[in-house]
Write a protein that holds these residues in place. Structure first.
Motif, PDB file in Angstrom:
ATOM      1  N   PRO A 149       0.805  -1.233   0.000  1.00  0.00           N
ATOM      2  CA  PRO A 149       0.000   0.000   0.000  1.00  0.00           C
ATOM      3  C   PRO A 149       0.836   1.281   0.000  1.00  0.00           C
ATOM      4  CG  PRO A 149      -0.311  -1.271   2.050  1.00  0.00           C
ATOM      5  CD  PRO A 149       0.502  -2.110   1.127  1.00  0.00           C
ATOM      6  N   ASP A 150       2.042   1.227   0.591  1.00  0.00           N
ATOM      7  CA  ASP A 150       2.881   2.438   0.641  1.00  0.00           C
ATOM      8  C   ASP A 150       3.967   2.410  -0.441  1.00  0.00           C
ATOM      9  OD1 ASP A 150       4.314   0.333   1.643  1.00  0.00           O
ATOM     10  OD2 ASP A 150       5.150   1.422   3.351  1.00  0.00           O
ATOM     11  N   ILE A 151       3.674   1.753  -1.562  1.00  0.00           N
ATOM     12  CA  ILE A 151       4.716   1.550  -2.586  1.00  0.00           C
ATOM     13  C   ILE A 151       5.290   2.871  -3.109  1.00  0.00           C
ATOM     14  CG2 ILE A 151       3.114   1.354  -4.554  1.00  0.00           C
ATOM     15  CD1 ILE A 151       5.062  -0.970  -5.504  1.00  0.00           C
ATOM     16  N   LYS A 152       4.476   3.927  -3.097  1.00  0.00           N
ATOM     17  CA  LYS A 152       4.979   5.205  -3.645  1.00  0.00           C
ATOM     18  C   LYS A 152       6.135   5.774  -2.813  1.00  0.00           C
ATOM     19  CE  LYS A 152       1.648   8.418  -1.552  1.00  0.00           C
ATOM     20  NZ  LYS A 152       2.470   8.471  -0.338  1.00  0.00           N
ATOM     21  N   ASP A 153       6.275   5.301  -1.569  1.00  0.00           N
ATOM     22  CA  ASP A 153       7.357   5.787  -0.703  1.00  0.00           C
ATOM     23  C   ASP A 153       8.564   4.852  -0.722  1.00  0.00           C
ATOM     24  OD1 ASP A 153       5.641   7.845   0.148  1.00  0.00           O
ATOM     25  OD2 ASP A 153       4.688   6.445   1.557  1.00  0.00           O
ATOM     26  N   ARG A 154       8.548   3.855  -1.589  1.00  0.00           N
ATOM     27  CA  ARG A 154       9.628   2.855  -1.603  1.00  0.00           C
ATOM     28  C   ARG A 154      10.420   2.901  -2.908  1.00  0.00           C
ATOM     29  NH1 ARG A 154       9.107  -1.119   2.311  1.00  0.00           N
ATOM     30  NH2 ARG A 154       7.275  -0.810   3.585  1.00  0.00           N
ATOM     31  N   TRP A 155      11.656   2.420  -2.828  1.00  0.00           N
ATOM     32  CA  TRP A 155      12.389   2.081  -4.042  1.00  0.00           C
ATOM     33  C   TRP A 155      11.848   0.736  -4.508  1.00  0.00           C
ATOM     34  CZ3 TRP A 155      16.562   4.497  -6.575  1.00  0.00           C
ATOM     35  CH2 TRP A 155      16.972   5.694  -5.999  1.00  0.00           C
ATOM     36  N   VAL A 156      11.647   0.586  -5.814  1.00  0.00           N
ATOM     37  CA  VAL A 156      11.066  -0.661  -6.318  1.00  0.00           C
ATOM     38  C   VAL A 156      12.099  -1.412  -7.162  1.00  0.00           C
ATOM     39  CG1 VAL A 156       9.262  -1.687  -7.742  1.00  0.00           C
ATOM     40  CG2 VAL A 156       8.743   0.324  -6.346  1.00  0.00           C
ATOM     41  N   LEU A 157      12.336  -2.675  -6.796  1.00  0.00           N
ATOM     42  CA  LEU A 157      13.165  -3.557  -7.620  1.00  0.00           C
ATOM     43  C   LEU A 157      12.205  -4.400  -8.454  1.00  0.00           C
ATOM     44  CD1 LEU A 157      15.399  -4.307  -4.610  1.00  0.00           C
ATOM     45  CD2 LEU A 157      16.312  -3.389  -6.720  1.00  0.00           C
ATOM     46  N   LEU A 158      12.087  -4.040  -9.725  1.00  0.00           N
ATOM     47  CA  LEU A 158      11.159  -4.715 -10.635  1.00  0.00           C
ATOM     48  C   LEU A 158      11.868  -5.922 -11.243  1.00  0.00           C
ATOM     49  CD1 LEU A 158       8.377  -4.586 -12.123  1.00  0.00           C
ATOM     50  CD2 LEU A 158       9.497  -3.142 -13.838  1.00  0.00           C
ATOM     51  N   LEU A 159      11.212  -7.081 -11.211  1.00  0.00           N
ATOM     52  CA  LEU A 159      11.881  -8.340 -11.555  1.00  0.00           C
ATOM     53  C   LEU A 159      11.255  -9.005 -12.769  1.00  0.00           C
ATOM     54  CD1 LEU A 159      11.850  -9.807  -7.894  1.00  0.00           C
ATOM     55  CD2 LEU A 159      13.652  -8.404  -8.935  1.00  0.00           C
ATOM     56  N   ASP A 160      12.027  -9.220 -13.811  1.00  0.00           N
ATOM     57  CA  ASP A 160      11.605 -10.047 -14.955  1.00  0.00           C
ATOM     58  C   ASP A 160      12.864 -10.491 -15.697  1.00  0.00           C
ATOM     59  OD1 ASP A 160      10.544 -11.273 -17.250  1.00  0.00           O
ATOM     60  OD2 ASP A 160       8.837  -9.892 -17.312  1.00  0.00           O
ATOM     61  N   PRO A 161      13.067 -11.809 -15.880  1.00  0.00           N
ATOM     62  CA  PRO A 161      14.316 -12.247 -16.500  1.00  0.00           C
ATOM     63  C   PRO A 161      14.443 -11.916 -17.978  1.00  0.00           C
ATOM     64  CG  PRO A 161      12.879 -14.130 -16.069  1.00  0.00           C
ATOM     65  CD  PRO A 161      12.230 -12.927 -15.435  1.00  0.00           C
ATOM     66  N   MET A 162      13.333 -11.708 -18.694  1.00  0.00           N
ATOM     67  CA  MET A 162      13.429 -11.534 -20.145  1.00  0.00           C
ATOM     68  C   MET A 162      12.840 -10.183 -20.576  1.00  0.00           C
ATOM     69  SD  MET A 162      14.877 -14.399 -20.731  1.00  0.00           S
ATOM     70  CE  MET A 162      14.953 -14.771 -22.465  1.00  0.00           C
ATOM     71  N   LEU A 163      13.614  -9.438 -21.371  1.00  0.00           N
ATOM     72  CA  LEU A 163      13.118  -8.184 -21.962  1.00  0.00           C
ATOM     73  C   LEU A 163      13.213  -8.381 -23.472  1.00  0.00           C
ATOM     74  CD1 LEU A 163      12.405  -5.083 -21.214  1.00  0.00           C
ATOM     75  CD2 LEU A 163      14.735  -4.640 -21.941  1.00  0.00           C
ATOM     76  N   ALA A 164      12.078  -8.693 -24.109  1.00  0.00           N
ATOM     77  CA  ALA A 164      12.096  -8.996 -25.544  1.00  0.00           C
ATOM     78  C   ALA A 164      11.697  -7.747 -26.331  1.00  0.00           C
ATOM     79  CB  ALA A 164      11.201 -10.193 -25.825  1.00  0.00           C
ATOM     80  N   THR A 165      10.385  -7.540 -26.558  1.00  0.00           N
ATOM     81  CA  THR A 165       9.972  -6.285 -27.219  1.00  0.00           C
ATOM     82  C   THR A 165       9.987  -5.130 -26.222  1.00  0.00           C
ATOM     83  OG1 THR A 165       7.636  -6.566 -26.656  1.00  0.00           O
ATOM     84  CG2 THR A 165       8.377  -7.558 -28.723  1.00  0.00           C
ATOM     85  N   GLY A 166       9.926  -5.472 -24.942  1.00  0.00           N
ATOM     86  CA  GLY A 166       9.867  -4.444 -23.891  1.00  0.00           C
ATOM     87  C   GLY A 166       8.444  -4.146 -23.445  1.00  0.00           C
ATOM     88  N   GLY A 167       7.458  -4.680 -24.182  1.00  0.00           N
ATOM     89  CA  GLY A 167       6.054  -4.355 -23.893  1.00  0.00           C
ATOM     90  C   GLY A 167       5.630  -4.673 -22.461  1.00  0.00           C
ATOM     91  N   SER A 168       6.001  -5.849 -21.961  1.00  0.00           N
ATOM     92  CA  SER A 168       5.562  -6.256 -20.620  1.00  0.00           C
ATOM     93  C   SER A 168       6.185  -5.369 -19.547  1.00  0.00           C
ATOM     94  CB  SER A 168       5.945  -7.718 -20.346  1.00  0.00           C
ATOM     95  OG  SER A 168       5.429  -8.554 -21.348  1.00  0.00           O
ATOM     96  N   ALA A 169       7.478  -5.122 -19.663  1.00  0.00           N
ATOM     97  CA  ALA A 169       8.165  -4.324 -18.635  1.00  0.00           C
ATOM     98  C   ALA A 169       7.663  -2.878 -18.648  1.00  0.00           C
ATOM     99  CB  ALA A 169       9.677  -4.380 -18.871  1.00  0.00           C
ATOM    100  N   ILE A 170       7.413  -2.341 -19.853  1.00  0.00           N
ATOM    101  CA  ILE A 170       6.893  -0.961 -19.930  1.00  0.00           C
ATOM    102  C   ILE A 170       5.521  -0.896 -19.261  1.00  0.00           C
ATOM    103  CG2 ILE A 170       6.039   0.830 -21.527  1.00  0.00           C
ATOM    104  CD1 ILE A 170       8.313  -0.179 -23.485  1.00  0.00           C
ATOM    105  N   MET A 171       4.686  -1.916 -19.529  1.00  0.00           N
ATOM    106  CA  MET A 171       3.352  -1.941 -18.926  1.00  0.00           C
ATOM    107  C   MET A 171       3.458  -2.013 -17.398  1.00  0.00           C
ATOM    108  SD  MET A 171       0.217  -4.462 -19.890  1.00  0.00           S
ATOM    109  CE  MET A 171      -0.405  -3.585 -21.300  1.00  0.00           C
ATOM    110  N   ALA A 172       4.393  -2.806 -16.904  1.00  0.00           N
ATOM    111  CA  ALA A 172       4.569  -2.931 -15.449  1.00  0.00           C
ATOM    112  C   ALA A 172       4.998  -1.591 -14.843  1.00  0.00           C
ATOM    113  CB  ALA A 172       5.608  -4.010 -15.141  1.00  0.00           C
TER     114      ALA A 172
END
Ligand code: PRP
Ligand code: URA
Length: 239
Positions: A149-172
Motif C-alpha cells: 500500500p505504501d509503494i509510492k514511498d519505496r524504491w522498487v526492484l522490478l523483476l523479470d528475467p526476459m526483456l524482448a519487445t519491452g512491452g511487458s516491462a513498460i506496462m509494469a
C-alpha cells in the motif's frame, strides 16, 4: 549486428590463449547497466542458454545469475555515512542503506527472482503484477496487480528475467507509476535483453534504471530473443 566475440578468461592468461566467447553488446543508454562480462557470468549464461540443460540445472544456474543481479542492483540504492566502533575500540567510517525498498515481480517468470532478492533483503515486501504476452501478437495484457500500500514511498526492484519487445516491462512500469512511484525510483533487474527491448524501454521510461546480465543479438519472427534461452518461464517452472 553480431554480438562481439572476445577472449574471455583470467587476466593472467595471454590474450591469444583465452577462449573466445560472445559477450554482451554495449549500449548507449545512460540508465542501462550491463553486468561485467566475467568468465563466471559467461559460463553461467552458457549453461542456461543450452537447450540440453535440464530444469534442475537451469534453476540452479539462473539463481546464481539472479544473485549477481540483485547484488549489483543494491549498489544503485542511496546510502548515508554510518560510523561503527569495532571490537578493538576503533571507529570505522562506513555506510548504510537509506530508504525503504520492495520487490515487484512480473508474473510468472519474474517470480523466479524473488528468492534471490529475499536472500539479500530478508523479509522484503514483494508485490506482484500479472502480465502475459499474447503468443500470436506478442502484445502484453495486464490481468492483476497486488502491491504494497505504501509503494509510492519505496524504491522498487522490478523483476523479470526476459526483456524482448519491452512491452511487458513498460506496462509494469506504467502500473507502478499509476500508484505514484516515480520512474527514477524503479530499478529493473533482468537476465537477458534484446537491443530492441532496451531501446523501446529507454525511450518510454527513460528514468528507470536497468540492470541486465546480457544484451543479446535481436528478436526472431515470434519476438523471441536470439540466441536467447527460449521460454524462461517454461524452463524454470514446467519443462
Ligand atoms: C515473458 C517474459 C516477459 C515477457 C517479455 O513472459 O517473462 O514478461 O515475456 O516479452 P516482451 O518484452 O516482448 O513483453 P510471458 O508473457 O511469456 O509469461 P510467463 O512469464 O508466464 O512465461
Ligand atoms: N519470453 C521469454 O521467456 N523468452 C523470450 O525469448 C521472449 C519472451
Amino acid at each position: 549486428v553480431q554480438s562481439p566475440a572476445v577472449g574471455v578468461g583470467p587476466s593472467y592468461r595471454p590474450e591469444g590463449e583465452k577462449p573466445t566467447a560472445t559477450v554482451s553488446r554495449e549500449v548507449q543508454q545512460e540508465n542501462v547497466h550491463v553486468l561485467p562480462q566475467t568468465p563466471q557470468l559467461i559460463a553461467l549464461l552458457t549453461m542456461i542458454r543450452d537447450k540440453n540443460t535440464q530444469r534442475a540445472d537451469f534453476i540452479f544456474y539462473s539463481n546464481r545469475i539472479i544473485r549477481l543481479l540483485v547484488e549489483e542492483g543494491l549498489n544503485h540504492l542511496p546510502v548515508v555515512t554510518h560510523t561503527v566502533t569495532s571490537p578493538v575500540g576503533k571507529d570505522y567510517v562506513g555506510v548504510r542503506f537509506e530508504g525503504k525498498i520492495c520487490g515487484v515481480s512480473i508474473m510468472r517468470a519474474g517470480e523466479s527472482m524473488e528468492e534471490g532478492l529475499r536472500e539479500c533483503c530478508r523479509s522484503v515486501r514483494i508485490g506482484k503484477i500479472l502480465i502475459q504476452r499474447n503468443e500470436e501478437t506478442s502484445k502484453p495484457k495486464l490481468f492483476y496487480d497486488k502491491l504494497p500500500p505504501d509503494i509510492k514511498d519505496r524504491w522498487v526492484l522490478l523483476l523479470d528475467p526476459m526483456l524482448a519487445t519491452g512491452g511487458s516491462a513498460i506496462m509494469a512500469v506504467e502500473v507502478l507509476k499509476s500508484k505514484g512511484v516515480p520512474e527514477d525510483r524503479i530499478l529493473f533487474l533482468n537476465l537477458i535483453a534484446s537491443p530492441e527491448g532496451i531501446e523501446n524501454f529507454a525511450k518510454k521510461v527513460p528514468k528507470v534504471r536497468v540492470i541486465t546480465a546480457f544484451v543479446d543479438q535481436g528478436l526472431d519472427a515470434h519476438n523471441y530473443i536470439v540466441p536467447g534461452l527460449g521460454d524462461f518461464g517454461d524452463r524454470f517452472y514446467t519443462l
